[in-house]
Design an enzyme around this catalytic site. Structure first.
Site, PDB file in Angstrom:
ATOM      1  N   ASP A  78       0.852  -1.179   0.000  1.00 67.01           N
ATOM      2  CA  ASP A  78       0.000   0.000   0.000  1.00 67.01           C
ATOM      3  C   ASP A  78       0.900   1.246   0.000  1.00 67.01           C
ATOM      4  OD1 ASP A  78      -2.398   1.622   0.533  1.00 67.01           O
ATOM      5  OD2 ASP A  78      -1.624   1.790   2.572  1.00 67.01           O
ATOM      6  N   ASP A  80      -0.353   5.104   0.910  1.00 69.05           N
ATOM      7  CA  ASP A  80      -0.652   6.140   1.893  1.00 69.05           C
ATOM      8  C   ASP A  80      -0.575   5.596   3.318  1.00 69.05           C
ATOM      9  OD1 ASP A  80      -2.802   8.523   0.335  1.00 69.05           O
ATOM     10  OD2 ASP A  80      -1.532   7.054  -0.643  1.00 69.05           O
TER      11      ASP A  80
END
Length: 279
Positions: A78, A80
């Site tokens: 991922d 953020d």
């Protein structure tokens, strides 16, 4: 099975306590803030070791004996609040003057309390009318890599592991990260822009929780890898399907929902701690 323990609080007294607790013959040095314990039977000490490490501000993980980073073929993460220090949409919203509203929706999605697709549509709609130059401003002024990101990427490349970035955020930022850090693959949502301004909509298929898992499995299969050859990393509830599709999941400063399904949580060390697990 090996117990890998890491953190800045690894004092001699702490190590001695862990040796006694685990019944290990000794602690094998990985580096200045990480040690490996060879455990013959973890069953009766697993819960107690976890409690000890939590109380001592240490990260820990159970790793099959002899497993190394080069045993994996794909690392997928991922972006953020995992690879980088911000939620990009929250910072874009700050420029628009709606950060409080957007951040509240972001948190609900990360905690798994509302559907990610719905949350994305609601948040992006609040950005309508913002000049697209705001994206460049966020990237240049607010976005920073989380500690250890560059070290981790160097270790993965040296081990011959392919790398992928998949995000429920936006491709403006994943494209920059791909170029900056040398990811092999990157996927994210595309913001619609008209006349230099955001329309408040995304273009094409939404990268939600299931889409993240689908990208993982498609890439894994294309590379001819087994599930156990995939490492993944994330921080929120929308990473859960991806974690379930991977062989080993590392949660970085995770929300409670992801903590429950992760193989390892990094609450104290940086992203370089992922490479240490398999050193």
């Amino acid at each position: 099975m090996n117990l890998v323990v890491q953190g800045n609080a690894l004092t001699t007294a702490t190590l001695q306590s862990l040796v006694r607790l685990t019944g290990a013959d000794d602690a094998e040095l990985i580096d200045d803030c990480a040690y490996r314990f060879d455990i013959k039977n973890r069953g009766h000490i697993a819960a107690e070791a976890a409690r000890f490490c939590a109380a001592a501000a240490l990260d820990w993980a159970w790793i099959p004996k002899g497993q190394r980073l080069s045993d994996f073929g794909l690392f997928i993460t991922d972006m953020d609040s995992t690879l980088i220090n911000i939620e990009c949409i929250d910072e874009i919203a700050d420029i628009q003057g709606v950060k409080t509203e957007v951040a509240a929706i972001t948190e609900l999605a990360m905690q798994g309390e509302i559907d990610f697709r719905t949350s994305l549509e609601r948040r992006v709609s609040l950005l309508a009318g913002l000049h697209e130059q705001a994206l460049a401003k966020v990237y240049a002024k607010r976005l920073r890599l989380n500690p250890g990101a560059e070290t981790l990427m160097a270790s993965l490349k040296a081990a011959g592991v392919r790398t992928a970035l998949v995000s429920g955020g936006f491709d403006y930022f994943t494209d920059h990260m791909r170029r900056e850090l040398g990811f092999d693959y990157a996927w994210a949502n595309e913001l619609e822009v008209a006349n230099g301004r955001l329309t408040g909509r995304v273009i094409g298929s939404v990268i939600d929780a299931q889409a993240k898992a689908d990208r993982l499995t498609a890439t894994r299969d294309a590379l001819g890898l087994a599930p156990e050859q995939v490492l993944c990393c994330g921080d929120g509830a929308n990473d859960i399907p991806m974690f379930r599709a991977a062989g080993f999941g590392i949660a970085y400063r995770p929300k409670p929902a992801l903590r429950e399904v992760a193989d390892c949580c990094l609450d104290h060390v940086g992203l370089e701690g992922i490479a240490r697990l398999f050193a």
